[in-house]
Design a protein around this motif. Structure first.
Motif, short mmCIF file in Angstrom:
data_model
loop_
_atom_site.label_atom_id
_atom_site.label_comp_id
_atom_site.label_asym_id
_atom_site.label_seq_id
_atom_site.Cartn_x
_atom_site.Cartn_y
_atom_site.Cartn_z
N THR A 114 0.84 -1.19 0.00
CA THR A 114 0.00 0.00 0.00
C THR A 114 0.88 1.25 0.00
O THR A 114 2.09 1.18 0.23
CB THR A 114 -0.91 0.01 1.24
OG1 THR A 114 -0.09 0.03 2.41
CG2 THR A 114 -1.83 -1.19 1.26
N GLN A 164 -5.77 1.20 -6.98
CA GLN A 164 -5.17 -0.11 -6.79
C GLN A 164 -4.91 -0.80 -8.11
O GLN A 164 -5.74 -0.74 -9.02
CB GLN A 164 -6.08 -1.01 -5.95
CG GLN A 164 -5.95 -0.81 -4.48
CD GLN A 164 -6.60 -1.95 -3.71
OE1 GLN A 164 -7.46 -2.66 -4.22
NE2 GLN A 164 -6.20 -2.11 -2.47
N GLU A 185 -0.91 -0.78 -4.29
CA GLU A 185 -0.94 0.63 -4.68
C GLU A 185 0.44 1.20 -4.93
O GLU A 185 0.58 2.31 -5.43
CB GLU A 185 -1.59 1.47 -3.57
CG GLU A 185 -2.98 1.09 -3.22
CD GLU A 185 -3.43 1.73 -1.91
OE1 GLU A 185 -4.65 1.79 -1.72
OE2 GLU A 185 -2.61 2.18 -1.10
#
Length: 126
Positions: free
Chosen positions: A61, A83, A110
């Protein structure tokens, strides 16, 4: 934590590699897939992360995405606004569209960090 060679694949939902001190990667292939929430980092270190060789791919992330503090090879870090879906492939090509690197992740992410001697330049967020 010192990684000297070999093949290391980490699939985590929390911190992928977590060191309360330093991480040193001297060679081999290191692939880290995870985490799935912003409160963890795919590569989590307190002091420093030094990459001296090999191929390193870190996906996770944007929340705790941290590039290595020192690398002898070039490093690319890309943080996406959306994403990248599980199973989608990311390709890095040269100026003639020859594929230098391709990666298909096993989960959504991400942010991707790649370190390799095959990269001609470094691209890091400012």
């Amino acid at each position: 934590l010192v990684i000297n060679d070999g093949y290391l694949w980490v699939n985590s939902y929390g911190d992928g590699i977590d060191s309360n001190d330093e991480v040193i990667i001297n060679g081999g292939t290191v692939i880290i897939c995870g985490p799935v929430n912003d409160k963890n980092g795919a590569l989590d270190f307190d002091t420093s992360c030094e990459i001296n060789g090999g191929l390193v791919i870190i996906c996770g992330t944007n929340g705790m995405a941290t590039p290595p503090s020192k690398a002898k090879s070039n490093v690319i870090q890309i943080g996406f606004e959306y994403q990248i879906n599980q199973g989608d492939t990311i390709l890095i090509t040269d100026e003639d569209d020859n594929v230098i690197f391709g990666f298909t992740n096993i989960k959504s992410y991400e942010n991707i960090i790649i370190s390799s001697n095959e990269l001609a330049t470094s691209i890091l967020p400012s």
